[in-house]
Scaffold this motif. Structure first.
Motif, PDB file in Angstrom:
ATOM      1  N   SER A 151     -15.835 -19.582   4.562  1.00 57.28           N
ATOM      2  CA  SER A 151     -14.666 -20.255   5.284  1.00 57.28           C
ATOM      3  C   SER A 151     -13.977 -18.849   4.920  1.00 57.28           C
ATOM      4  CB  SER A 151     -14.716 -20.908   4.416  1.00 57.28           C
ATOM      5  OG  SER A 151     -13.957 -20.691   2.167  1.00 57.28           O
ATOM      6  N   ASN A 152     -13.723 -17.868   3.890  1.00 60.09           N
ATOM      7  CA  ASN A 152     -13.105 -17.041   4.408  1.00 60.09           C
ATOM      8  C   ASN A 152     -13.208 -15.875   5.361  1.00 60.09           C
ATOM      9  OD1 ASN A 152     -11.406 -18.200   2.951  1.00 60.09           O
ATOM     10  ND2 ASN A 152     -12.307 -16.675   0.583  1.00 60.09           N
ATOM     11  N   ASP A 153     -14.419 -16.016   6.064  1.00 58.99           N
ATOM     12  CA  ASP A 153     -15.054 -14.674   6.837  1.00 58.99           C
ATOM     13  C   ASP A 153     -13.725 -15.189   8.812  1.00 58.99           C
ATOM     14  OD1 ASP A 153     -16.268 -13.026   4.912  1.00 58.99           O
ATOM     15  OD2 ASP A 153     -18.343 -14.395   5.668  1.00 58.99           O
ATOM     16  N   PRO A 154     -13.297 -13.736   9.336  1.00 56.43           N
ATOM     17  CA  PRO A 154     -12.546 -15.254  10.661  1.00 56.43           C
ATOM     18  C   PRO A 154     -14.021 -15.072  11.220  1.00 56.43           C
ATOM     19  CG  PRO A 154     -12.686 -11.941  10.240  1.00 56.43           C
ATOM     20  CD  PRO A 154     -13.470 -12.575   9.062  1.00 56.43           C
ATOM     21  N   LYS A 155     -14.220 -15.457  12.666  1.00 54.84           N
ATOM     22  CA  LYS A 155     -14.297 -16.300  13.921  1.00 54.84           C
ATOM     23  C   LYS A 155     -14.437 -15.320  14.577  1.00 54.84           C
ATOM     24  CE  LYS A 155     -14.207 -20.842  14.441  1.00 54.84           C
ATOM     25  NZ  LYS A 155     -13.318 -22.135  15.494  1.00 54.84           N
ATOM     26  N   THR A 156     -15.908 -14.951  14.797  1.00 55.28           N
ATOM     27  CA  THR A 156     -16.126 -13.695  16.073  1.00 55.28           C
ATOM     28  C   THR A 156     -16.791 -15.158  17.011  1.00 55.28           C
ATOM     29  OG1 THR A 156     -18.281 -13.818  14.675  1.00 55.28           O
ATOM     30  CG2 THR A 156     -16.427 -12.115  14.457  1.00 55.28           C
ATOM     31  N   TYR A 157     -16.466 -16.059  17.560  1.00 58.37           N
ATOM     32  CA  TYR A 157     -17.012 -16.650  18.286  1.00 58.37           C
ATOM     33  C   TYR A 157     -15.939 -17.450  19.096  1.00 58.37           C
ATOM     34  CZ  TYR A 157     -18.067 -20.562  14.979  1.00 58.37           C
ATOM     35  OH  TYR A 157     -17.759 -20.809  13.604  1.00 58.37           O
TER      36      TYR A 157
END
Length: 67
Positions: free
Chosen positions: A3-9
């Protein structure tokens, strides 16, 4: 993916309700402030300025503390 990873879409679009058919507030009888707001709202509508139309509606709806 945590949940801490940035969105890439891209996210799904936000769909807002269409409230153009709702009744607008009417000027309070004898109130010059409301009358002026109604005039400003009419001019804004003629020019397609929906932000000003909304602002006038909010201020009229909060009568008398709105103006």
């Amino acid at each position: 993916m945590s949940s801490n990873d940035p969105k890439t879409y891209p996210s799904a679009p936000v769909v807002l309700p269409d409230r153009t058919s709702e009744l607008e507030p009417t000027p309070v009888d004898g109130c010059l402030g409301c009358l002026e707001l109604a005039k400003v709202r009419d001019r804004a509508r003629a020019g397609g300025d929906y932000t000003t139309i909304t602002d006038c509606n909010v201020l009229m709806a909060r009568h008398p503390e709105g103006h």
